[in-house]
Motif scaffolding. Structure first.
Motif, short mmCIF file in Angstrom:
data_model
loop_
_atom_site.label_atom_id
_atom_site.label_comp_id
_atom_site.label_asym_id
_atom_site.label_seq_id
_atom_site.Cartn_x
_atom_site.Cartn_y
_atom_site.Cartn_z
N LEU A 90 15.65 51.06 44.97
CA LEU A 90 16.94 51.22 45.63
C LEU A 90 16.79 52.20 46.79
N ALA A 91 17.51 51.92 47.86
CA ALA A 91 17.53 52.77 49.04
C ALA A 91 18.92 53.39 49.17
N VAL A 92 18.95 54.63 49.60
CA VAL A 92 20.21 55.35 49.76
C VAL A 92 20.36 55.82 51.20
N LEU A 93 21.48 55.45 51.82
CA LEU A 93 21.83 56.04 53.11
C LEU A 93 22.49 57.37 52.81
N GLN A 94 21.75 58.44 53.07
CA GLN A 94 22.16 59.76 52.60
C GLN A 94 23.33 60.33 53.38
N PRO A 95 24.09 61.20 52.76
CA PRO A 95 25.20 61.86 53.46
C PRO A 95 24.70 62.90 54.45
N VAL A 96 25.43 63.06 55.53
CA VAL A 96 25.22 64.14 56.49
C VAL A 96 26.58 64.73 56.83
N GLY A 148 25.89 65.50 65.86
CA GLY A 148 25.77 64.34 64.99
C GLY A 148 25.79 63.01 65.72
N SER A 149 25.54 63.03 67.02
CA SER A 149 25.66 61.81 67.82
C SER A 149 24.66 60.74 67.42
N ASP A 150 23.43 61.14 67.09
CA ASP A 150 22.42 60.14 66.69
C ASP A 150 22.80 59.48 65.37
N TRP A 151 23.33 60.26 64.45
CA TRP A 151 23.79 59.67 63.18
C TRP A 151 24.95 58.72 63.44
N ALA A 152 25.86 59.15 64.31
CA ALA A 152 27.03 58.30 64.61
C ALA A 152 26.61 57.00 65.29
N ALA A 153 25.50 57.04 66.03
CA ALA A 153 25.02 55.84 66.72
C ALA A 153 24.28 54.89 65.78
N VAL A 154 23.56 55.45 64.78
CA VAL A 154 22.67 54.64 63.95
C VAL A 154 23.29 54.23 62.62
N TYR A 155 24.02 55.12 61.97
CA TYR A 155 24.55 54.85 60.63
C TYR A 155 25.38 53.57 60.55
N PRO A 156 26.35 53.38 61.44
CA PRO A 156 27.17 52.14 61.36
C PRO A 156 26.32 50.88 61.49
N LEU A 157 25.24 50.95 62.26
CA LEU A 157 24.37 49.79 62.45
C LEU A 157 23.59 49.48 61.18
N VAL A 158 23.19 50.53 60.47
CA VAL A 158 22.51 50.32 59.18
C VAL A 158 23.44 49.62 58.21
N LEU A 159 24.68 50.08 58.17
CA LEU A 159 25.66 49.47 57.25
C LEU A 159 26.00 48.04 57.66
N GLN A 160 25.98 47.76 58.96
CA GLN A 160 26.21 46.39 59.42
C GLN A 160 25.10 45.47 58.93
N PHE A 213 32.48 73.60 48.18
CA PHE A 213 31.40 73.94 49.09
C PHE A 213 30.15 73.21 48.65
N VAL A 214 29.61 72.35 49.51
CA VAL A 214 28.42 71.57 49.19
C VAL A 214 27.32 71.76 50.24
N TYR A 215 27.67 71.53 51.51
CA TYR A 215 26.66 71.62 52.58
C TYR A 215 26.28 73.07 52.86
N ILE A 216 24.99 73.30 53.11
CA ILE A 216 24.55 74.61 53.60
C ILE A 216 24.13 74.51 55.08
N ASP A 217 24.02 73.30 55.57
CA ASP A 217 23.84 73.04 57.00
C ASP A 217 24.19 71.57 57.24
N SER A 218 23.72 70.99 58.31
CA SER A 218 24.13 69.63 58.65
C SER A 218 23.61 68.56 57.71
N CYS A 219 22.53 68.82 56.99
CA CYS A 219 21.94 67.84 56.08
C CYS A 219 21.76 68.35 54.66
N HIS A 220 21.32 69.60 54.52
CA HIS A 220 20.96 70.12 53.20
C HIS A 220 22.19 70.58 52.43
N VAL A 221 22.10 70.44 51.10
CA VAL A 221 23.23 70.81 50.25
C VAL A 221 22.76 71.72 49.13
#
Length: 345
Positions: free
Chosen positions: A261-267, A284-296, A318-326
């Motif tokens: 199984l593959a997971v599109l991880q949260p950011v 987060g512009s690169d994520w915004a550009a790529v993530y929707p395309l992966v889901l498509q 409180f979950v995130y400690i930065d833009s990716c890590h939790v």
């Protein structure tokens, strides 16, 4: 005759001085690099900017990030890098370069392999609170492996999976956890579509490009230009590449009779997480550009083995400690959802 002898003496003297200068620069570079390493051991930062100072557990965060700074890389064929063995209070790396899982049953019911970048590796948490470790606590009879490494993209994970499969390593379940690194790395103009974060450094070393010793240079350059934000076609290529890497990994898993199984991880810039406390500035512009395309691609091709986790942290905690890590709570939420998916499949 006397003039020729004097000229030769002058040439040899100048060459000797040049060699001494070159040797001195190399020695100075080595001393600086050694000094930096010793400084990290002796005087770690008072606070870790990746961990919000306004929140609790500062002593814990201080120790985790102090040890993180002490880790050193090693070369590993095809996957490019891992880490040298390390044993600290919060972080343990074994002789293979991978983070140690505290639990290790003698006769495991299943072998579960986790792949990903630093979020799967567990940046910001101790050995007991990585995603693989927390999953292992839910399933103590499983043998769990954490093959993730900081900065890895999905292509490197495929290479790592091949390294295991061609050696007949036992495997029942394989999990790829991606999304943070692929867009941030593959969208860069200095990285090829099948490249990785350190590609330009490898090129310099292999092609013997002249470079002033890095120890003597303070580099404060801007992040390389993104090819995805203004070029939808390239963003589609990055999304397709990540999904294709997942497809290849799934075929390898099928070859070995394992579930994949593959997971599109949260950011932090996707979904609706509580991030008002974060002081880190991130784009987060690169994520915004790529993530929707992966889901498509997932929807168009009906790839039900790809799971979208981008909404998993839409909570008040409180979950995130930065833009990716939790933190450990976030990793626990991921481990529990993975467990539910695998039990239902």
């Amino acid at each position: 005759m006397s003039k020729n002898k004097g000229l030769r003496s002058l040439i040899f003297t100048n060459l000797f001085i040049l060699l001494v200068l070159i040797w001195s620069v190399n020695l100075l570079s080595s001393l600086i690099m050694d000094g930096i390493y010793l400084y990290k051991q002796w005087d770690p930062p008072v606070s870790q900017p990746l961990y919000p100072e306004s929140l609790p557990d500062q002593d814990y965060a201080h120790t985790v990030f102090q040890e993180l700074r002490l880790l050193t890389k090693r070369y590993i064929p095809y996957v490019e890098w891992g880490r040298l063995p390390f044993s600290g209070k919060t972080i343990t790396v074994d002789e293979t370069g991978e983070r140690v899982q505290p639990q290790s049953p003698e006769n495991p019911a299943q072998h579960v392999h986790f792949f990903g970048g630093s979020t799967m590796w567990g940046t910001g948490v101790d050995d007991l609170h990585t995603i693989p470790s927390l999953f292992n606590q839910i399933h103590p009879d499983y043998k769990v492996y954490n093959h993730a490494q900081s900065g890895f993209v999905s292509r490197q994970e495929v290479a790592g999976l091949v390294n295991l499969a061609n050696q007949n390593h036992p495997m029942h379940v394989i999990v790829f956890y991606d999304g943070c690194n692929d867009p941030l790395t593959l969208c860069r103009e200095d990285v090829s579509i099948n490249g990785h974060r350190e590609e330009s450094k490898f090129v310099q070393k292999l092609e013997r490009t002249w470079e002033t010793p890095e120890a003597l240079i303070i580099k404060k350059g801007k992040r390389p230009q993104s090819q995805c934000q203004d070029n939808p076609a390239y963003a589609e290529r990055v999304a397709a590449t990540m999904v294709n890497n997942w497809k290849l990994a799934r075929q390898i898993a099928n070859f070995r009779g394992a579930e994949f199984l593959a997971v599109l991880q949260p950011v932090a810039s996707m979904g609706k997480p509580s991030i008002q406390y974060l002081t880190e500035e991130f784009d987060g512009s690169d994520w915004a550009a790529v993530y929707p395309l992966v889901l498509q691609i997932k929807e168009r091709e009906q790839l039900d083995w790809i799971h979208d986790f981008t909404d998993i942290f839409d909570v008040k905690d409180f979950v995130y400690i930065d833009s990716c890590h939790v933190n450990g709570l976030g990793n626990q939420m991921v481990a529990e959802r993975l467990s539910r998916i695998l039990q239902l499949s």
